[in-house]
Design a protein around this motif. Structure first.
Motif, mmCIF file in Angstrom:
data_model
loop_
_atom_site.group_PDB
_atom_site.id
_atom_site.type_symbol
_atom_site.label_atom_id
_atom_site.label_comp_id
_atom_site.label_asym_id
_atom_site.label_seq_id
_atom_site.Cartn_x
_atom_site.Cartn_y
_atom_site.Cartn_z
ATOM 1 N N GLN A 161 0.778 -1.225 0.000
ATOM 2 C CA GLN A 161 0.000 0.000 0.000
ATOM 3 C C GLN A 161 0.817 1.286 0.000
ATOM 4 O OE1 GLN A 161 -3.113 -0.180 2.994
ATOM 5 N NE2 GLN A 161 -3.017 -2.398 2.911
ATOM 6 N N VAL A 162 2.105 1.197 0.331
ATOM 7 C CA VAL A 162 2.904 2.416 0.423
ATOM 8 C C VAL A 162 3.767 2.598 -0.807
ATOM 9 C CG1 VAL A 162 2.937 2.429 2.939
ATOM 10 C CG2 VAL A 162 4.761 1.277 1.713
ATOM 11 N N THR A 163 4.140 3.838 -1.058
ATOM 12 C CA THR A 163 4.972 4.155 -2.207
ATOM 13 C C THR A 163 6.320 3.442 -2.117
ATOM 14 O OG1 THR A 163 3.907 6.307 -2.301
ATOM 15 C CG2 THR A 163 5.951 6.053 -3.547
ATOM 16 N N GLY A 164 6.949 3.454 -0.943
ATOM 17 C CA GLY A 164 8.237 2.783 -0.759
ATOM 18 C C GLY A 164 8.081 1.352 -0.291
ATOM 19 N N GLY A 165 7.064 0.677 -0.757
ATOM 20 C CA GLY A 165 6.763 -0.673 -0.292
ATOM 21 C C GLY A 165 7.818 -1.697 -0.611
ATOM 22 N N LYS A 166 8.578 -1.477 -1.665
ATOM 23 C CA LYS A 166 9.603 -2.438 -2.059
ATOM 24 C C LYS A 166 10.687 -2.551 -0.978
ATOM 25 C CE LYS A 166 10.756 -3.713 -6.537
ATOM 26 N NZ LYS A 166 11.080 -3.366 -7.909
ATOM 27 N N SER A 167 11.079 -1.421 -0.398
ATOM 28 C CA SER A 167 12.116 -1.478 0.646
ATOM 29 C C SER A 167 11.587 -2.168 1.896
ATOM 30 C CB SER A 167 12.647 -0.083 0.980
ATOM 31 O OG SER A 167 11.645 0.708 1.582
ATOM 32 N N LEU A 168 10.320 -1.974 2.228
ATOM 33 C CA LEU A 168 9.718 -2.671 3.364
ATOM 34 C C LEU A 168 9.660 -4.168 3.086
ATOM 35 C CD1 LEU A 168 8.338 -2.854 6.091
ATOM 36 C CD2 LEU A 168 6.193 -2.144 4.998
ATOM 37 N N ALA A 169 9.276 -4.547 1.870
ATOM 38 C CA ALA A 169 9.214 -5.967 1.510
ATOM 39 C C ALA A 169 10.599 -6.613 1.612
ATOM 40 C CB ALA A 169 8.654 -6.131 0.097
ATOM 41 N N LYS A 170 11.633 -5.917 1.151
ATOM 42 C CA LYS A 170 13.004 -6.439 1.251
ATOM 43 C C LYS A 170 13.408 -6.602 2.713
ATOM 44 C CE LYS A 170 14.796 -4.742 -3.134
ATOM 45 N NZ LYS A 170 15.746 -3.814 -3.792
#
Length: 186
Positions: free
Chosen positions: A116-125
């Protein structure tokens, strides 16, 4: 009886975990949101929020489950357990973290937020890194017959319980299999 029949035209596909009670409970968490003055009043009403004076931003807590619906009308900050500072700590040394204290359903909430967040990729990593750093310390004790380590989130607790159950089943099978071999030899 026909009044309850499903109409194929109104059926809707849902995510695989739609009926998972653990996911529903995890999504009961909240995020801090800022609503612009131009936000439709109906959205604020649904959330039970009274808008600020005209021309001022309205700040409130919104449940995570409603974020996909309102995200285009607000700016929201990640909950503290998922902010960039915590992500940095977890990425570098996750084994020392107390995920249970940060967020009881850390991985479930984190996966939903990352979508849901714009920087979701870094959270997923960060979630993947955290999981891979910690998994050996969760499953290892289970396979050795030791107690579950402290500081686990709900997913890690389930994995520990599954590994402990697999250990018991394996021991049971080995005992049964050993008896059968002895009977065959005699």
């Amino acid at each position: 009886l026909s009044a309850f029949a499903m109409d194929p035209n109104t059926e809707q596909d849902v995510e695989e975990n739609f009926y998972n009670i653990d996911d529903v409970v995890a999504l009961d968490s909240h995020a801090s949101c800022s609503f612009e003055p131009s936000t439709p009043g109906g959205i604020l009403q649904i959330l039970g929020i009274c808008p600020n004076e005209a021309g001022k931003e309205t700040k409130a807590e919104a449940p995570l489950w409603i974020l996909p619906t309102i995200v285009s009308h607000c700016n929201f900050r990640l909950p503290k357990a998922f902010n960039e500072e915590i992500q940095g700590v977890l990425t570098s040394h996750a084994s020392a973290a107390n995920l249970e204290q940060l967020q009881a359903d850390y991985y479930t909430v984190g996966m939903n937020l990352s979508k849901q967040v714009t920087g979701g990729k870094s959270l997923a990593k960060c979630l993947v890194s955290t999981f891979t750093q910690r998994i050996g310390n969760v499953i290892g004790p289970a396979l050795q017959g030791k107690h579950r380590p402290a500081r686990c989130d709900s997913l890690e607790k389930k994995l520990f319980d599954s590994a402990a159950k697999a250990r018991k089943e394996s021991q049971k099978w080995q005992t049964t299999s050993s008896r059968k071999r002895k009977l065959v030899k005699n």
